[in-house]
Design a protein around this motif. Sequence first.
Motif, PDB file in Angstrom:
ATOM      1  N   LEU A 136       0.880  -1.358  -0.071  1.00  0.00           N
ATOM      2  CA  LEU A 136       0.022   0.040  -0.067  1.00  0.00           C
ATOM      3  C   LEU A 136       0.942   1.208   0.009  1.00  0.00           C
ATOM      4  N   PHE A 137       1.862   1.303   1.004  1.00  0.00           N
ATOM      5  CA  PHE A 137       2.761   2.384   1.091  1.00  0.00           C
ATOM      6  C   PHE A 137       3.565   2.819  -0.135  1.00  0.00           C
ATOM      7  N   ALA A 138       4.073   1.827  -0.615  1.00  0.00           N
ATOM      8  CA  ALA A 138       4.914   1.961  -1.805  1.00  0.00           C
ATOM      9  C   ALA A 138       4.118   2.861  -2.828  1.00  0.00           C
ATOM     10  N   VAL A 139       2.722   2.631  -3.083  1.00  0.00           N
ATOM     11  CA  VAL A 139       1.797   3.600  -3.949  1.00  0.00           C
ATOM     12  C   VAL A 139       1.486   4.828  -3.274  1.00  0.00           C
ATOM     13  N   TYR A 140       0.943   4.735  -2.007  1.00  0.00           N
ATOM     14  CA  TYR A 140       0.430   5.888  -1.498  1.00  0.00           C
ATOM     15  C   TYR A 140       1.430   7.057  -1.280  1.00  0.00           C
ATOM     16  N   THR A 141       2.520   6.623  -0.908  1.00  0.00           N
ATOM     17  CA  THR A 141       3.712   7.755  -0.771  1.00  0.00           C
ATOM     18  C   THR A 141       3.800   8.598  -1.813  1.00  0.00           C
ATOM     19  N   TYR A 142       3.890   7.846  -3.132  1.00  0.00           N
ATOM     20  CA  TYR A 142       3.958   8.609  -4.372  1.00  0.00           C
ATOM     21  C   TYR A 142       2.938   8.839  -5.187  1.00  0.00           C
ATOM     22  N   VAL A 143       1.631   9.166  -4.638  1.00  0.00           N
ATOM     23  CA  VAL A 143       0.433   9.323  -5.213  1.00  0.00           C
ATOM     24  C   VAL A 143       0.593  10.667  -6.051  1.00  0.00           C
ATOM     25  N   ALA A 144       1.309  11.706  -5.311  1.00  0.00           N
ATOM     26  CA  ALA A 144       1.337  12.975  -6.083  1.00  0.00           C
ATOM     27  C   ALA A 144       2.242  12.732  -7.523  1.00  0.00           C
ATOM     28  N   PRO A 145       3.374  12.620  -7.506  1.00  0.00           N
ATOM     29  CA  PRO A 145       4.246  12.393  -8.734  1.00  0.00           C
ATOM     30  C   PRO A 145       3.337  11.186  -9.766  1.00  0.00           C
ATOM     31  N   LEU A 146       2.628  10.433  -9.388  1.00  0.00           N
ATOM     32  CA  LEU A 146       1.839   9.616 -10.176  1.00  0.00           C
ATOM     33  C   LEU A 146       0.841  10.320 -10.836  1.00  0.00           C
ATOM     34  N   THR A 147       0.229  10.952  -9.870  1.00  0.00           N
ATOM     35  CA  THR A 147      -0.810  11.895 -10.479  1.00  0.00           C
ATOM     36  C   THR A 147      -0.537  13.051 -11.578  1.00  0.00           C
ATOM     37  N   THR A 148       0.776  13.576 -11.280  1.00  0.00           N
ATOM     38  CA  THR A 148       1.085  14.865 -11.882  1.00  0.00           C
ATOM     39  C   THR A 148       1.985  14.324 -13.112  1.00  0.00           C
ATOM     40  N   GLU A 149       2.810  13.347 -12.938  1.00  0.00           N
ATOM     41  CA  GLU A 149       3.669  13.219 -14.125  1.00  0.00           C
ATOM     42  C   GLU A 149       3.308  11.968 -15.085  1.00  0.00           C
ATOM     43  N   VAL A 150       2.483  10.838 -14.415  1.00  0.00           N
ATOM     44  CA  VAL A 150       2.020   9.939 -15.249  1.00  0.00           C
ATOM     45  C   VAL A 150       0.700   9.910 -15.925  1.00  0.00           C
ATOM     46  N   THR A 151      -0.247  10.568 -15.209  1.00  0.00           N
ATOM     47  CA  THR A 151      -1.582  10.939 -15.433  1.00  0.00           C
ATOM     48  C   THR A 151      -1.699  12.101 -16.149  1.00  0.00           C
ATOM     49  N   ARG A 152      -0.654  13.063 -15.901  1.00  0.00           N
ATOM     50  CA  ARG A 152      -0.520  14.329 -16.394  1.00  0.00           C
ATOM     51  C   ARG A 152      -1.648  15.506 -16.008  1.00  0.00           C
ATOM     52  N   LEU A 153      -2.031  15.333 -14.696  1.00  0.00           N
ATOM     53  CA  LEU A 153      -2.926  16.143 -14.112  1.00  0.00           C
ATOM     54  C   LEU A 153      -2.504  17.373 -13.370  1.00  0.00           C
ATOM     55  N   SER A 154      -3.251  18.147 -13.121  1.00  0.00           N
ATOM     56  CA  SER A 154      -2.678  19.550 -12.401  1.00  0.00           C
ATOM     57  C   SER A 154      -2.576  18.851 -10.877  1.00  0.00           C
ATOM     58  N   PRO A 155      -1.514  19.509 -10.358  1.00  0.00           N
ATOM     59  CA  PRO A 155      -1.308  19.286  -8.920  1.00  0.00           C
ATOM     60  C   PRO A 155      -2.648  19.713  -7.913  1.00  0.00           C
ATOM     61  N   ALA A 156      -3.462  20.412  -8.334  1.00  0.00           N
ATOM     62  CA  ALA A 156      -4.689  20.485  -7.616  1.00  0.00           C
ATOM     63  C   ALA A 156      -5.563  19.228  -7.567  1.00  0.00           C
TER      64      ALA A 156
ATOM     65  N   ILE B   5      12.240   4.696  -8.197  1.00  0.00           N
ATOM     66  CA  ILE B   5      12.232   5.953  -8.699  1.00  0.00           C
ATOM     67  C   ILE B   5      13.618   6.522  -9.006  1.00  0.00           C
ATOM     68  N   ALA B   6      14.285   6.349  -7.815  1.00  0.00           N
ATOM     69  CA  ALA B   6      15.621   6.999  -8.151  1.00  0.00           C
ATOM     70  C   ALA B   6      16.494   6.277  -9.177  1.00  0.00           C
TER      71      ALA B   6
ATOM     72  N   TYR C 217       7.376   6.655 -12.236  1.00  0.00           N
ATOM     73  CA  TYR C 217       6.553   6.793 -11.137  1.00  0.00           C
ATOM     74  C   TYR C 217       5.590   5.640 -11.206  1.00  0.00           C
ATOM     75  N   VAL C 218       5.420   4.890 -12.044  1.00  0.00           N
ATOM     76  CA  VAL C 218       4.583   3.712 -12.040  1.00  0.00           C
ATOM     77  C   VAL C 218       5.384   2.404 -11.426  1.00  0.00           C
ATOM     78  N   ALA C 219       6.700   2.533 -11.105  1.00  0.00           N
ATOM     79  CA  ALA C 219       7.462   1.695 -10.895  1.00  0.00           C
ATOM     80  C   ALA C 219       7.112   1.069  -9.260  1.00  0.00           C
ATOM     81  N   PRO C 220       6.819   2.016  -8.439  1.00  0.00           N
ATOM     82  CA  PRO C 220       6.375   1.598  -6.991  1.00  0.00           C
ATOM     83  C   PRO C 220       5.277   0.683  -6.986  1.00  0.00           C
ATOM     84  N   THR C 221       4.403   0.871  -7.852  1.00  0.00           N
ATOM     85  CA  THR C 221       3.173  -0.037  -8.068  1.00  0.00           C
ATOM     86  C   THR C 221       3.561  -1.571  -8.256  1.00  0.00           C
TER      87      THR C 221
END
Length: 412
Positions: free
Chosen positions: A232-252, A364-365, A370-374
Amino acid sequence: MTSLSPLRVRLALLALALGGFGIGAAEFAAMGVLPEIARDLLPDLAASDPEEAIARAGILISAYAAGVVVGAPTIAVVAARFPRKGLLLTLAVAFTVGTLASALAPTFELVVVARFLAALPHGAYFGIAALVAASLMGPGKRGQGIALVLSGLTIANVVGVPAITFLGQNAGWRAAYLVVAAIFALTAIAIVLVVPKQPGDPEATIRREIGGFARPAVWLALLTGALGFGGLFAVYTYVAPLTTEVTRLSPAVVPIALIAMGVGMTLGNLFGGRLADRGALRAVFICFGLLVAALFGLALAATALPGLFAGLFAVGFAAAAISPAIQTRLMDVAGDSQTLAAAANHSALNIGNSIGALLGGAVIAAGWGYVAPTWVGLALCLPGILLAVLGGLVTASPARRSANQNEPVGLS
């Protein structure tokens, strides 16, 4: 224990869940106000290197996790024989004091110490509250009682953390922690008013509680839960970059994505509690199967908004369902060491949280994206399932089954 009215039982469970809500807010709110903490407590570093200052402030999160790992088994072993209502009240007061100290400490180093001390009651509170809730619900509904206590933690992710983060960003991070301290103070009052008296185990000793760790099934259950929450936390911790960099959505959109995951966790927790009442080990296997499917789906569909939201909801749902299943399983196999096993579960889960976040950051490093943590989460599920199988084999013989399953929770 004398018979209680349904209303009194519901109010008692609500009081216990309120403490879980406060714990969730205290544990996760720091993630949202790290920039504010860094600017206030590390001003020189924040001015010269903001990223390094935020990374340094992240020590506060590690300090809290370390406090959970240390405090859960230590307090549980020492306190198993004490009356449970008084113990819960003491832990709620300790939370209040520790969180106030976090809000008022003048230096970064003192805040780190305060966060460690504030976390010490975390696992013991959840462990003892789970035992009390299981007793209040009665035979056949232990999992539901545990899930209701844990629901405070999951609801905090949906409501409490975003609200307290907003407060911290606008009124200062210290104001956010003062609100969390007020929640713990309300929990203490609620425990006094509505939680019934329940005796501890007068025959409990430190040796007997520690003896629970001599049972292989206990270790296997703890490790199974740790790996599930690591996923769970492999994903949860990096939800922000997954959303902005992979799905290409606004930080909002990031808070909305987190809410989707939090709603999944809340519903999954309740589902896992009901499922555990039909067989804890069976529930563990079902929940791990759901988590594997959810992680696989998220990895494949995260590039599209519907896939991202559905995947995050599903991952939160499946992972949260594992928690009451594991907690109930531990109560089945821990024998007389009920308090220690129930509290140690939260140490194991926090270790899993740290492992998941660490491995997710490592891939990620390494430049894997950013999909790799999944995929890391999926990799952690595989040994988790194998450990659950081993746990089932350990308790499969008639002699083991009679010794390890359907143990009373030690409350009357």
